[in-house]
Each structure stands twice: as structure tokens, then as C-alpha cells.
Scaffold this motif. Sequence first.
Motif, short mmCIF file in Angstrom:
data_model
loop_
_atom_site.label_atom_id
_atom_site.label_comp_id
_atom_site.label_asym_id
_atom_site.label_seq_id
_atom_site.Cartn_x
_atom_site.Cartn_y
_atom_site.Cartn_z
N MET A 3 0.89 -1.23 -0.04
CA MET A 3 0.24 -0.06 -0.09
C MET A 3 0.93 1.26 0.05
SD MET A 3 -3.36 -0.82 2.39
CE MET A 3 -2.52 -1.11 4.06
N LEU A 4 0.20 2.47 -0.96
CA LEU A 4 0.97 3.39 -0.88
C LEU A 4 0.64 4.19 0.32
CD1 LEU A 4 0.80 4.51 -4.45
CD2 LEU A 4 2.84 3.52 -3.66
N VAL A 5 1.74 5.21 0.89
CA VAL A 5 1.30 6.08 1.87
C VAL A 5 1.28 7.51 1.35
CG1 VAL A 5 2.45 6.90 4.34
CG2 VAL A 5 2.55 4.46 3.41
N ALA A 6 0.31 8.34 1.88
CA ALA A 6 0.22 9.78 1.42
C ALA A 6 0.61 10.49 3.02
CB ALA A 6 -1.08 10.01 0.84
N ALA A 7 1.52 11.57 2.91
CA ALA A 7 1.57 12.08 3.89
C ALA A 7 1.17 13.62 3.84
CB ALA A 7 3.11 12.17 4.26
N GLU A 31 1.11 15.62 0.63
CA GLU A 31 0.08 16.31 0.30
C GLU A 31 -0.03 17.52 0.99
OE1 GLU A 31 -2.10 14.20 -1.54
OE2 GLU A 31 -0.47 12.92 -1.48
N HIS A 32 -0.46 18.71 0.23
CA HIS A 32 -0.18 19.96 0.44
C HIS A 32 1.14 20.50 0.40
CE1 HIS A 32 -4.12 19.45 2.21
NE2 HIS A 32 -3.82 18.86 3.14
N GLY A 33 2.01 20.15 1.20
CA GLY A 33 3.61 20.45 1.05
C GLY A 33 3.89 21.86 1.04
N ILE A 54 4.02 15.74 -5.39
CA ILE A 54 3.39 16.62 -4.36
C ILE A 54 2.02 17.11 -4.72
CG2 ILE A 54 3.70 18.91 -2.93
CD1 ILE A 54 6.60 18.62 -3.50
N ALA A 55 0.68 17.01 -3.85
CA ALA A 55 -0.45 17.58 -4.28
C ALA A 55 -0.32 18.92 -3.63
CB ALA A 55 -1.54 16.69 -3.94
N PRO A 56 -0.71 20.10 -4.68
CA PRO A 56 -0.55 21.37 -3.82
C PRO A 56 -1.72 22.13 -3.29
CG PRO A 56 -0.28 21.57 -6.32
CD PRO A 56 -0.20 20.06 -6.03
N THR A 57 -2.81 21.30 -3.87
CA THR A 57 -4.23 22.06 -3.23
C THR A 57 -4.30 23.46 -3.27
OG1 THR A 57 -3.50 21.67 -0.90
CG2 THR A 57 -4.41 19.84 -2.08
N LEU A 58 -4.02 23.98 -4.17
CA LEU A 58 -3.87 25.32 -4.21
C LEU A 58 -5.08 26.11 -3.93
CD1 LEU A 58 -1.50 25.80 -7.15
CD2 LEU A 58 -0.63 25.94 -4.82
N MET A 59 -6.30 25.85 -4.71
CA MET A 59 -7.52 26.39 -4.63
C MET A 59 -8.29 26.52 -3.06
SD MET A 59 -11.01 25.85 -6.78
CE MET A 59 -10.01 26.05 -8.33
N ILE A 60 -8.23 25.30 -2.33
CA ILE A 60 -8.69 25.33 -1.14
C ILE A 60 -8.20 26.13 -0.14
CG2 ILE A 60 -7.45 23.36 -0.41
CD1 ILE A 60 -10.37 22.53 0.72
N ASN A 61 -6.96 26.17 -0.05
CA ASN A 61 -6.32 26.99 1.02
C ASN A 61 -6.32 28.67 0.54
OD1 ASN A 61 -5.18 25.16 2.81
ND2 ASN A 61 -3.82 24.55 1.40
N ALA A 112 10.30 25.88 -11.57
CA ALA A 112 11.39 26.02 -12.37
C ALA A 112 12.50 24.85 -12.12
CB ALA A 112 12.20 27.20 -12.23
N ALA A 113 12.37 24.58 -10.91
CA ALA A 113 13.50 23.25 -10.30
C ALA A 113 13.03 22.00 -10.82
CB ALA A 113 13.57 23.52 -8.82
N GLY A 114 11.84 21.87 -11.28
CA GLY A 114 11.35 20.53 -11.55
C GLY A 114 10.63 19.70 -10.86
N ILE A 115 10.26 20.32 -9.80
CA ILE A 115 9.59 19.64 -8.68
C ILE A 115 8.47 18.98 -9.18
CG2 ILE A 115 8.66 19.49 -6.09
CD1 ILE A 115 11.53 20.04 -6.21
N ARG A 116 7.97 17.72 -8.89
CA ARG A 116 6.89 16.95 -9.32
C ARG A 116 5.51 17.29 -8.36
NH1 ARG A 116 6.17 10.58 -9.48
NH2 ARG A 116 4.78 10.29 -10.92
N PHE A 117 4.96 18.42 -9.13
CA PHE A 117 3.54 18.55 -8.51
C PHE A 117 2.53 17.90 -9.44
CE2 PHE A 117 6.17 22.13 -7.04
CZ PHE A 117 5.65 22.35 -5.66
N VAL A 118 1.63 17.47 -8.69
CA VAL A 118 0.17 16.45 -9.28
C VAL A 118 -0.94 17.10 -8.92
CG1 VAL A 118 1.86 14.48 -9.97
CG2 VAL A 118 0.41 14.72 -8.03
N LEU A 119 -1.76 16.82 -9.82
CA LEU A 119 -3.06 17.34 -9.53
C LEU A 119 -3.68 16.77 -8.12
CD1 LEU A 119 -5.64 19.15 -10.15
CD2 LEU A 119 -6.57 17.28 -11.36
N GLY A 120 -4.18 17.49 -7.44
CA GLY A 120 -4.76 17.14 -5.89
C GLY A 120 -5.51 18.33 -5.37
N THR A 121 -6.58 18.28 -5.24
CA THR A 121 -7.23 19.39 -4.86
C THR A 121 -7.85 19.57 -3.58
OG1 THR A 121 -9.47 18.48 -5.72
CG2 THR A 121 -8.07 19.63 -7.26
N ASP A 122 -7.81 18.45 -2.82
CA ASP A 122 -8.63 18.36 -1.40
C ASP A 122 -10.06 18.54 -1.64
OD1 ASP A 122 -8.45 17.88 1.30
OD2 ASP A 122 -7.60 19.75 1.81
N ALA A 123 -10.71 18.39 -3.03
CA ALA A 123 -12.00 18.80 -3.10
C ALA A 123 -12.93 18.11 -2.43
CB ALA A 123 -12.38 18.50 -4.81
#
Length: 404
Positions: free
Chosen positions: A211-215, A235-237, A255-262, A296-307
Motif C-alpha cells: 500500500m502507498l502512503v500519502a503524508a 499532500e499540501h507540502g 506533491i499535491a499542492p491543493t492551491l485553490m482550497i487554501n 522551475a526546479a522541476g519539482i513533481r507537482f500533480v493534481l490534488g485539490t482536496d475537493a
Amino acid sequence: MREITGIAVWDGHTDRGVSRLSWDGDNIVGLEPATDADGALAEYSIIPGLVDTHVHLGAYSGSRSVDWSTWPLITPAEERVFHIAANAQRAARAGVTTLRDLGGDATHLAVSRIFEEGIQDGPRLIVHGQVGMTAGHGDLFVPPHYPHRPPVADSPDECRKLVRQWARSGAHGVKIYTSGGVLSMGDRVGWRNQTNAEIATTIDEAHALGMLVAAHTHSTIGVDIALAEGVDSIEHGTGITPAHFDTLLERNLPIAPTLMINDAIADGRVPVPAEAQEKAKEVVAQRNAGFSGAGAAGIRFVLGTDANGVMVKFGDQHEEVRLMRAMFGWSAERALRAATSDAADAIGLGARVGTLAAGFGADFVVLRGHPARNIDDLNVDNIVAVVSRGRLVFGELPGAATAR
């Protein structure tokens, strides 16, 4: 078998030009250049269904006014399961055909199985059970004296046992907490959540059981702990700093940045207590400083909204992708990869969804415009049709779609 031909296709990685897409049930049979294009579908394009790696489906899905924080506590599980399904189906109709619920329970797992077996039409639903502590972020959504509480774990042995219980129930992964949170009551973002030994045990057992672990983390120390203990996603990060970049890049950690909700909580656009708004303001300020240069550094952000259907609606994922493009200075195509093929890979489904190719699942969205060229075309109002698991769940396929 069905096909649609003479339409521009972006396959999750690259522009395939005017193509013919064919599928048979929940299986893409082929994607080839179209030799019979007549320009009739020039205003349309096809992209893979979006993949949201961080949602919460358990909120009230109806039209009357309810208190979002107490409704899940006073509503029986037998009733909540229908709301979970309705929220997931709403997301699918908006083109989000794969969802990962981070904090689900037996009701979410039931819905996931119902969709998977085709008993009801619905998106692909991955469910993580939470492993958190008493008085931690995951526990503080429930008032102190309310008798019905989600499970918690307060020692390494309890953590190991709870992971095993989630595995037995059919959970696809677990979620942990390495900081406090924004919406939890009486919580502080900087609070430690569990000891390093508890977290290490949780991750060890989860990985042993596949099982994967999301933090979840909003603090710099929380990111340090998550990286030290070997989580599979952050998650959030919002506590990320340039000091973390090398490790994040080396591991290619999503990393799921969850921009909109915050942003919405901090700006007061959604009904939350003043305490939550103040915490969100602090989180957003730290996030904006830490995320500066991350794209710019190439950090791996993926879609994650906390919707959750309240602060972020199911369908707002399109706006989140546009926010990510602006935040990280991406091209439109890079933003779309973060919401399709790369998001799918981040949750262990990269060989099945997020890409349009023979042998993949038949999840795709037909839109007016070409979002891989202009991200503003990625808008729920532009959706013409959504196919999820090979079934039309919204709209009508353009006239060139045929059955044979």
C-alpha cells in the motif's frame, strides 16, 4: 466497438494531431492518425480523463443547506454511501474520471467496489484509510465528547495493527499526518502528529502490504519527517523549502499542492471559523514563499485539490490545473500531464489510466478548444462529452463518433 475519428487528440504525454480513437468497453483498442479527416471536428479535441490524487467524497451532495462539519457525524453510513457515490459521479461528469479519497472508510470502499464491478456507473475510486493519533489532525474534526470517532493509533503496535485492519478491509493505501491542519478544530499547523517511531512503523507495514502512503503536511518539520521516513507522496507540502528540492528531485516524489482550497479559506470565500481562516492565511504565505522556484526546479507537482464539494466543488479541478500552471510557470502541456498521466502514475495507476493508448482504460474528455495549446480551454463549460470506463457519462459524442 466504438470510434471517433477526425479529431485532435492529446494522449496524456504529447499532441497526436488529428486521430482516430477506438474503444471496446473499458479498453482502448487503438489510436492512429486519421486519414479521413474532413475538418468537421476541428473545433474539438480529446484529452484523457483527469486524475485527482486528493479528494474527500464524504460531504453532503444535495441542494439544501446543511452544516458541512456536523452532517457527516449525524448521518447514518447507509445514507452517506449514496452521497459519496453522487459526489464521485459529479466529478466524473466534469471530466475527472479517477479519484483518490484520502481519508475514506468502509462506505467509500463500498462505493469503490460498486463502481469497479459496474453495478453503478462511476469513476475509478482509490481509497486510503487514515492512520493518525488521538488529538491529531485526523481526529480533531470530531468534537471531543462525541462518542463515534474514526480509529486512531497511539503507539507503533497500534499503528501496525490499524494498517493491517485497513488492508483487510480492502483499502488501497493509508494516509498519515506529519503536522496539524487548517480545518480541524482546536488544531495548530505546527503540532507534531505521532512520533517518528509510529510513523516509521506505519510506513513499514503499509509497504509490506503493498500500500502507498500519502503524508499530509503543512510544516517544514513535517516535510523533513515525511522525507526521512520514506513516504510515497506529500499532500499540501506548504512547508517545502529549497533545502528539500534535491531530495524531492532525486526521488521524483509527487506533491499535491491543493492551491485553490487554501486560497479560498484564507480569502474568506467559504464559510469557515475565523480560526481556520487565520491558519489558512499563514499556510498560504508560507506556501507561496516555499513554492517560489519549485516549478522551475522541476519539482513533481500533480493534481490534488482536496475537493470536498464544499470549499472546492467537484469540477473545480479544471481551475486548479490553471492555477498550477500559473504558480509553477508551466506550459499548458506540462500542466495537463500533471493532471493526467503523471497524476495516474503518482497513485499507482500509470499503466491503466491517464494515457490514451491501446490497452489503457477508456477514460477521456471531449472539449471545445485545445487545452494542450491553451490551458484556458480546460474549462468545465467547454466539455462536450465524458467517457468513463468506456461508458458515456456526460453529454454527447460529436457526430463523427460511430459504432461498428
